[in-house]
Design a protein around this motif. Structure first.
Motif, PDB file in Angstrom:
ATOM      1  N   VAL A 400       0.840  -1.201   0.000  1.00  0.00           N
ATOM      2  CA  VAL A 400       0.000   0.000   0.000  1.00  0.00           C
ATOM      3  C   VAL A 400       0.869   1.243   0.000  1.00  0.00           C
ATOM      4  O   VAL A 400       0.691   2.144  -0.827  1.00  0.00           O
ATOM      5  CB  VAL A 400      -0.941   0.009   1.226  1.00  0.00           C
ATOM      6  N   VAL A 401       1.846   1.306   0.923  1.00  0.00           N
ATOM      7  CA  VAL A 401       2.593   2.556   1.029  1.00  0.00           C
ATOM      8  C   VAL A 401       3.580   2.703  -0.121  1.00  0.00           C
ATOM      9  O   VAL A 401       3.974   3.807  -0.467  1.00  0.00           O
ATOM     10  CB  VAL A 401       3.321   2.682   2.387  1.00  0.00           C
ATOM     11  N   LEU A 402       3.946   1.584  -0.738  1.00  0.00           N
ATOM     12  CA  LEU A 402       4.828   1.664  -1.903  1.00  0.00           C
ATOM     13  C   LEU A 402       4.196   2.548  -2.979  1.00  0.00           C
ATOM     14  O   LEU A 402       4.897   3.272  -3.679  1.00  0.00           O
ATOM     15  CB  LEU A 402       5.059   0.249  -2.444  1.00  0.00           C
ATOM     16  N   VAL A 403       2.862   2.494  -3.093  1.00  0.00           N
ATOM     17  CA  VAL A 403       2.180   3.335  -4.078  1.00  0.00           C
ATOM     18  C   VAL A 403       2.537   4.788  -3.836  1.00  0.00           C
ATOM     19  O   VAL A 403       2.802   5.537  -4.767  1.00  0.00           O
ATOM     20  CB  VAL A 403       0.652   3.134  -3.991  1.00  0.00           C
ATOM     21  N   ALA A 404       2.575   5.179  -2.545  1.00  0.00           N
ATOM     22  CA  ALA A 404       2.836   6.588  -2.262  1.00  0.00           C
ATOM     23  C   ALA A 404       4.233   6.986  -2.695  1.00  0.00           C
ATOM     24  O   ALA A 404       4.413   7.903  -3.485  1.00  0.00           O
ATOM     25  CB  ALA A 404       2.624   6.874  -0.780  1.00  0.00           C
ATOM     26  N   PHE A 405       5.266   6.272  -2.207  1.00  0.00           N
ATOM     27  CA  PHE A 405       6.583   6.850  -2.455  1.00  0.00           C
ATOM     28  C   PHE A 405       7.241   6.376  -3.730  1.00  0.00           C
ATOM     29  O   PHE A 405       8.040   7.101  -4.309  1.00  0.00           O
ATOM     30  CB  PHE A 405       7.521   6.714  -1.247  1.00  0.00           C
ATOM     31  N   LYS A 406       6.884   5.190  -4.213  1.00  0.00           N
ATOM     32  CA  LYS A 406       7.474   4.771  -5.482  1.00  0.00           C
ATOM     33  C   LYS A 406       6.849   5.538  -6.641  1.00  0.00           C
ATOM     34  O   LYS A 406       7.524   6.112  -7.485  1.00  0.00           O
ATOM     35  CB  LYS A 406       7.237   3.268  -5.672  1.00  0.00           C
ATOM     36  N   LEU A 407       5.510   5.544  -6.642  1.00  0.00           N
ATOM     37  CA  LEU A 407       4.824   6.275  -7.704  1.00  0.00           C
ATOM     38  C   LEU A 407       5.165   7.752  -7.619  1.00  0.00           C
ATOM     39  O   LEU A 407       5.367   8.412  -8.643  1.00  0.00           O
ATOM     40  CB  LEU A 407       3.312   6.051  -7.571  1.00  0.00           C
ATOM     41  N   GLY A 408       5.250   8.274  -6.392  1.00  0.00           N
ATOM     42  CA  GLY A 408       5.592   9.679  -6.214  1.00  0.00           C
ATOM     43  C   GLY A 408       6.928  10.005  -6.861  1.00  0.00           C
ATOM     44  O   GLY A 408       7.061  11.016  -7.557  1.00  0.00           O
ATOM     45  N   ALA A 409       7.916   9.118  -6.659  1.00  0.00           N
ATOM     46  CA  ALA A 409       9.229   9.361  -7.256  1.00  0.00           C
ATOM     47  C   ALA A 409       9.118   9.382  -8.776  1.00  0.00           C
ATOM     48  O   ALA A 409       9.713  10.231  -9.450  1.00  0.00           O
ATOM     49  CB  ALA A 409      10.204   8.285  -6.805  1.00  0.00           C
ATOM     50  N   PHE A 410       8.344   8.454  -9.332  1.00  0.00           N
ATOM     51  CA  PHE A 410       8.183   8.436 -10.793  1.00  0.00           C
ATOM     52  C   PHE A 410       7.474   9.697 -11.281  1.00  0.00           C
ATOM     53  O   PHE A 410       7.760  10.192 -12.365  1.00  0.00           O
ATOM     54  CB  PHE A 410       7.409   7.197 -11.230  1.00  0.00           C
ATOM     55  N   LEU A 411       6.552  10.218 -10.473  1.00  0.00           N
ATOM     56  CA  LEU A 411       5.828  11.410 -10.903  1.00  0.00           C
ATOM     57  C   LEU A 411       6.747  12.621 -10.938  1.00  0.00           C
ATOM     58  O   LEU A 411       6.623  13.483 -11.816  1.00  0.00           O
ATOM     59  CB  LEU A 411       4.631  11.669  -9.990  1.00  0.00           C
ATOM     60  N   VAL A 412       7.685  12.680  -9.972  1.00  0.00           N
ATOM     61  CA  VAL A 412       8.655  13.777 -10.025  1.00  0.00           C
ATOM     62  C   VAL A 412       9.469  13.672 -11.306  1.00  0.00           C
ATOM     63  O   VAL A 412       9.702  14.669 -12.010  1.00  0.00           O
ATOM     64  CB  VAL A 412       9.576  13.735  -8.786  1.00  0.00           C
ATOM     65  N   LEU A 413       9.875  12.440 -11.643  1.00  0.00           N
ATOM     66  CA  LEU A 413      10.611  12.256 -12.895  1.00  0.00           C
ATOM     67  C   LEU A 413       9.742  12.636 -14.084  1.00  0.00           C
ATOM     68  O   LEU A 413      10.234  13.126 -15.099  1.00  0.00           O
ATOM     69  CB  LEU A 413      11.061  10.805 -13.038  1.00  0.00           C
ATOM     70  N   SER A 414       8.436  12.411 -13.940  1.00  0.00           N
ATOM     71  CA  SER A 414       7.523  12.732 -15.036  1.00  0.00           C
ATOM     72  C   SER A 414       7.561  14.222 -15.355  1.00  0.00           C
ATOM     73  O   SER A 414       7.563  14.619 -16.528  1.00  0.00           O
ATOM     74  CB  SER A 414       6.121  12.282 -14.640  1.00  0.00           C
ATOM     75  N   ILE A 415       7.625  15.055 -14.312  1.00  0.00           N
ATOM     76  CA  ILE A 415       7.720  16.500 -14.562  1.00  0.00           C
ATOM     77  C   ILE A 415       9.015  16.811 -15.299  1.00  0.00           C
ATOM     78  O   ILE A 415       9.045  17.615 -16.229  1.00  0.00           O
ATOM     79  CB  ILE A 415       7.665  17.269 -13.236  1.00  0.00           C
ATOM     80  N   LEU A 416      10.093  16.136 -14.894  1.00  0.00           N
ATOM     81  CA  LEU A 416      11.374  16.377 -15.548  1.00  0.00           C
ATOM     82  C   LEU A 416      11.342  15.914 -17.004  1.00  0.00           C
ATOM     83  O   LEU A 416      11.968  16.518 -17.865  1.00  0.00           O
ATOM     84  CB  LEU A 416      12.488  15.639 -14.811  1.00  0.00           C
ATOM     85  N   GLU A 417      10.604  14.833 -17.256  1.00  0.00           N
ATOM     86  CA  GLU A 417      10.487  14.349 -18.631  1.00  0.00           C
ATOM     87  C   GLU A 417       9.815  15.394 -19.506  1.00  0.00           C
ATOM     88  O   GLU A 417      10.241  15.643 -20.635  1.00  0.00           O
ATOM     89  CB  GLU A 417       9.671  13.059 -18.671  1.00  0.00           C
TER      90      GLU A 417
END
Lengths: 574, 545
Positions: A400-417
């Motif tokens: 459950v909590v992996l969704v928060a911080f793993k996906l969150g990290a990918f979303l930050v990369l998404s802005i950079l993309e």
């Protein structure tokens, strides 16, 4: 826990039990229909009367807006997510969907509900964030060709998001291997296309191809195993299979069969040696999709492993299950170590996160091994059933909590993309100067992945370690109190998995910290000094991830309770 | 009684620093320059409030609390709130004569550090991080719950990581990562030890935690109580397991202390850290290791302590001697001081290994005295670096003529560190020597163990005096200021630095002349632990001084 009610499809109680899935189904239909609504008319033959029938023709202004599908998908997924939360707040019912001949199809209980929470939450966040990643603009004469191209593909992308969620929730509910595989394939095919969605770019095409080929081979092997199990037991019902395993599960045929089925799930959780496609897939997919692969898709694979190993071929069933215990323990040890060592050497943040995801799969497999150890080993008994629930709780909480911080990290990369690429570590350079809050969010995600208190990642990792240690200690605590004398070697060997896990956490610290160092210390790349592209949607999603990471970290009690309840309902017997 | 710890001492600095940081991070560069003054003043005032609270505790302002006569494993200002019920985790805080000196020391060093580094660059971010550091450190010392202890233990790493990374020297990237990974690795091993210990409790014992998933609790007082009861009939948990757990916990604390051979992170971290970071790192953070030893392994596993006595004594001796000898070879002023810290931490280990009340009291007083002296050492190093743009010992000669304030502070702190009588460090070293002598004679160990401390007394004097000779005196009137100044006039301490030096020097003298202010409660704590724990379990094994 309330009594189990058996419901046939479309009879009383079906709608209330399957409400989240029905919301998804309705949303999927809406996604297909609504963007096509227009001023289309239909002439009654032989007359001049034209009746408006709304499909086709010149589309209405609102239905022709390319942003519509993304909103529809986000609202659908969020509604399904909130619906599951509402069901939790109302207290859980247990419902079994059966055919009229009594075959069990789908089981709705706390366990499957938690997985629905994971799937819908992750996909809702990803689809919200994708609005800024696959940018669209309103229609008009000034839209360029590629933008127009992007605009037209919006509906495809978001329909696939919703079908992915639908497939995953079918896997969560399935009580029959065949139903399970249908769900698995529905979700898999959606993700194959989502990974290859940027097919114009070289990496996109390559990653999609690799992911599809490896994935379909894994599925094929799984299906072959399925056929062997069917040949052996004459049924693919979990209840039938688990009885059959208890009687004669040690023969070669079922063991080979189940081994093949596990290959299919091993690919989904990206366990070594089935992980080779994962880094390529993550690197080529858009970041929100990669985030879905690392969280929801992994949760689905883990769910499949739990069902197969603990329900079908449970350790208490037969001596044969001891074989998978050692085998799974070895895979867990290799997976976590390999993932961390490979992540040390990767310069691409997405590949780094992919390998970290492999390492996390290793931690979760270690937890699964520990559940398997109960009752099998004589040193682990008595307190063991509670210990198994504890480990399962930890596993669920981690997912459950992996969704928060793993996906969150990918979303930050998404802005950079969107800013021009995130394929090198230096793309993160100077993020602290460009956007301090985003850098702080990324740092929180990184140390949460590493398991530093007071983040959610620490709590879940602590719970996993605690669960493993608890299984390893078993009843020794009580016996020591009665004057028994033990040595550290008397602990069950899963304790060494816990030790390996903490050492691996220390290794992983290195590459997570490196991200922080690059963000706070190094200069931005040439020409990338300014602030990042705006987009409140993805930022909202990141904010949600940060809040969950922090809140669960400091006050995770109610979430632990929820996961504990879910773990207890994994099987009717528990 | 009102809770004087949770919010006033732990929550307040952490929350205040988060608010300040959030506020500052939204400001642009120009605004940040203007914010430095108010933010610095706010942080100074906040830290003075903390100091007032702890000083008030000492003078029994918050109720009739006597710091002497607190029996073993009981606590004052004790408060418990439920936190993560399902795992038996509580927010438990309390103080005893072991933790109170450390808490007071932290609150004392915070304002002094702020004053000493008054002109640090990017101050609007720097001072709130110092404040957060203080809150996390206090959290470690007041925590009476294993989970809470570990959370704060790791939380201290984050502000220190940023202090080194952002405000550090040229090689700060390497140093900050090494510091983080080194101590993190040790503490995760410690964490596994703690969890294993947690599950070795009999469910339902020591207390019946019916509401939890595990039936066990992280509560330090009840675990200690239970371990004590079990230890009385022999080895609690059995000999083998107790030894392994003792080793796992000690590993985490020895790396933090640090003891040779786990000390290599310290010189790197110190040399690269900014002055304020070094002051807190040497002053308080190293003491976390010693504090943790007393709080957990020594209180829980006295049998294992007796078993590992020789090992601890050896590690302590090696740290003491090796640290001192390496100091002789240093050309970098700050590195020399860092290695001298390693040497002094060896004194703490030897004090523990003597297993004498006086040895333990010596260790406790060393923690405290070194906590006042070493920040002064690093403040001097910082001033040296700040004014001469170099850390090399030979960079500046004849300092006594050119900058008398730096020269005087350096001389004073060097003397305090090498153990000049009437200064705080001397008391601890003397007590350690007496306890060691007594122990060697009473236990029939070879007197050759005394060679180490005797040698180190000489070597310490040698490296300090030698470095003073090369920086303060040599050269006389003809000395030219170093080239790194490019002909600018030779500076001396700025007024805030002078103030900080005076405060630190005053307290060094105060605790050297009247050590009983702190020593009485420490000695009482060791008396209580020996009467309450060590003697009943290990027997009246050698009388003890």
């Amino acid at each position: 826990m309330s009594n189990l009610s058996r419901v046939e499809p479309f009879s009383d109680g079906f709608v209330s039990a399957m409400c989240p899935e029905l919301i998804l189904f309705a949303g999927m239909l809406a996604l297909i229909l609504i963007p096509n609504l227009g001023k289309g008319t239909f002439r009654i033959p032989g007359t001049q009367i034209r009746l408006p029938w709304l499909l086709g023709g010149q589309r209405f202004k609102i239905t022709s807006d390319p942003r519509l599908p993304s909103w529809l998908a986000t609202i659908t997924l969020t509604a399904a997510f909130l619906n599951v939360l509402y069901i939790f707040s109302q207290g859980l019912d247990r419902t079994l969907i059966v055919t009229d001949s009594g075959k069990e199809l789908l089981l709705i209980n706390g366990f499957s509900r938690v997985f629905e929470l994971i799937f819908f939450g992750a996909l809702a966040l990803a689809s919200l964030a994708s609005m800024n990643r696959l940018q669209v603009h309103g229609i008009g004469s000034k839209v360029s060709e590629s933008e127009l191209y992007n605009n037209r593909r919006q509906a495809d992308f978001y329909i696939l998001m919703v079908t992915c969620a639908l497939g995953m929730s079918v896997v969560a509910l399935a009580q029959d291997l065949f139903v399970l595989f249908i769900g698995l394939e529905l979700a898999s095919f959606s993700t194959y296309v989502l990974v290859a969605f940027l097919k114009e770019s070289k990496v996109g095409a390559e990653s999609g191809m690799k992911y599809f080929i490896v994935g379909s081979v894994a599925s094929g092997v799984g299906l072959y195993g399925l056929s062997m199990l069917y040949l052996w037991a004459g049924s693919l019902q979990f209840s039938v299979l688990s009885v059959a395993f208890a009687e004669s599960g040690t023969t070669a045929l079922p063991l080979i069969g189940i081994g093949f089925v596990l290959v299919g799930f091993g690919f989904k959780v990206s366990a070594v040696p089935f992980h080779f496609a994962a880094p390529d897939a993550y690197a080529g997919a858009t970041s929100p999709v990669a985030g879905v692969l690392a969280t929801a898709s992994k949760a689905m694979g883990m769910l499949g492993l739990v069902r197969m190993l603990l329900i079908v071929a449970a350790p208490e069933s037969s001596d044969g299950s001891a074989i998978w215990l050692v085998c799974l323990g070895a895979i867990a040890a290799i997976t976590m170590t390999w993932g961390n060592l490979a992540a040390l050497g990767s310069d691409n943040p997405k590949r780094m996160l992919a390998y970290s995801s492999v390492a996390h799969a290793g931690y979760m497999l270690a937890a699964l091994t520990a559940v398997g150890a109960w009752n099998w080993d004589s040193t682990v008994s008595g307190d063991a059933s509670a210990a198994a629930v504890a480990v399962m709780t930890a596993l669920l909480l981690h997912l459950v909590v992996l969704v928060a911080f793993k996906l969150g990290a990918f979303l930050v990369l998404s802005i950079l993309e969107s800013d021009g690429g995130a394929s090198r570590l230096s793309s993160l350079g100077g993020l602290a100067k460009r956007e301090p809050l985003l850098a702080v969010a990324m740092f929180i995600f990184m140390i949460s992945l590493a398991g530093v208190p007071p983040m959610a990642g620490f709590l879940s990792k602590l719970l996993v370690i605690m669960g493993i240690v608890r299984v390893a200690v078993g009843d020794m605590g009580a016996e020591i109190a009665d004057g028994g004398m033990y040595a550290i070697g008397d602990l069950h060997w899963v304790w060494w998995l816990a030790l390996l896990m903490v050492l691996n956490s220390a290794i992983s610290m290195f590459y997570y910290l490196r991200v922080g160092v690059v963000m706070f210390f190094e200069e931005p790349e040439e020409g990338r000094e300014g602030p990042l592209p705006a987009g409140w949607q993805v930022r909202t999603a990141i904010l949600a991830c940060v809040l969950v990471t922090l809140l669960v970290g400091v006050a995770g009690d109610s979430l632990i309770r929820l996961c504990e309840m879910a773990a207890q309902s994994l099987n009717y017997e528990w | 009684m009102q809770d004087w710890i949770s919010l006033p001492l732990v929550g307040f600095p952490l929350i205040a620093s988060v608010i300040l940081l959030a506020f500052v991070s939204r400001a642009d560069a120009k605004m940040r320059e203007r914010l430095v003054g108010p933010v610095r003043m706010a942080c100074l005032v906040f830290s003075l409030v903390l100091l007032m609270v702890t000083t008030g505790m000492f003078f029994q302002y918050f109720g009739d609390i006597s710091w002497e006569g607190i029996s073993f494993n009981s606590y004052v200002f004790y408060k418990q709130y439920s936190w993560i019920e399902s795992l038996g985790i509580h927010w438990t805080v309390g103080l005893d004569a072991l933790s109170f000196p450390m808490v007071w020391l932290t609150t004392f060093l915070l304002p002094v550090t702020i004053i000493a580094t008054w002109n640090e660059k990017n101050g609007a971010m720097y001072f709130p991080i110092l404040l957060a550091m203080g809150g996390a450190l206090i959290g470690v010392f007041v925590a009476l719950d294993l989970f809470m202890f570990y959370v704060f233990w790791e939380l201290t790493l984050i502000p220190m990581f940023f202090l080194i990374l952002v405000w550090g020297g040229a090689d700060r990237k390497y140093a900050s990562q090494k510091f983080f990974i080194y101590t993190f690795t040790a503490s995760v091993v410690m964490l596994l030890g703690l969890i294993t210990l947690y599950f070795f409790q009999d469910p339902g014992n020591p207390l019946d935690y019916a509401g939890t998933m595990t039936g066990r609790s992280f509560d330090i007082p009840s675990i200690t109580q239970y371990a004590f009861a079990e230890n009385s009939d022999g080895w609690y948990l059995g000999a083998n397991i107790q030894k392994v757990l003792f080793a796992m916990l000690m590993l985490g604390f020895l790396v933090k202390l640090p003891a040779v051979p786990f000390h290599t992170w310290l010189p790197d971290a110190h040399v690269q850290a900014p002055t304020g970071g070094s002051m807190l790192l040497a002053g308080v953070m190293l003491k976390m290791g010693a504090y943790g030893m007393f709080r957990l392994p020594l209180s829980l596993f006295p049998h294992a302590l007796e078993y590992f006595q020789l090992v601890l004594m050896t590690i302590g001796m090696i740290s003491l001697v090796w640290g001192a000898i390496v100091c002789l070879g240093q050309t970098n002023l700050k590195k020399m001081v860092a290695y001298s810290s390693v040497s002094h931490m060896g004194v703490i280990l030897i004090g523990i290994a003597t297993m004498q009340p006086m040895g333990w009291a010596a260790a406790l007083f060393m923690m405290f005295a070194h906590g006042i002296i070493s920040p002064m050492l690093f403040a001097v190093c910082g001033a040296f670096k700040h004014h001469y743009h170099s850390m090399e010992i030979g960079a500046m000669r004849g300092m006594a003529k050119h900058s008398p304030w730096i020269a005087t502070s350096m001389m004073f702190s060097w003397m305090a560190s090498l153990g000049l009588p009437l200064l705080a460090g001397f008391v601890a070293e003397l007590m350690m020597l007496i306890a060691l002598w007594y122990f060697l004679v009473a236990e029939g160990w070879s007197v050759f163990w005394m060679v180490g401390p005797a040698l180190v007394l000489a070597v310490t004097a040698a490296y300090y005096l030698w470095s003073m000779q090369r920086t303060i005196f040599e050269g006389g009137d003809e000395t030219q200021p170093p080239e790194s100044l490019h002909g600018e006039p030779v500076p001396d301490l700025a007024s805030p630095e002078k103030l900080a030096m005076l405060i630190l020097a005053a307290f060094t003298i105060l605790f050297g002349v009247m050590p009983w202010i702190g020593l009485d409660m420490m000695h009482d704590w060791t008396k209580q632990i020996f009467e309450g724990l060590i003697m009943p379990i290990l027997g009246d094994f050698n009388g003890g001084v």
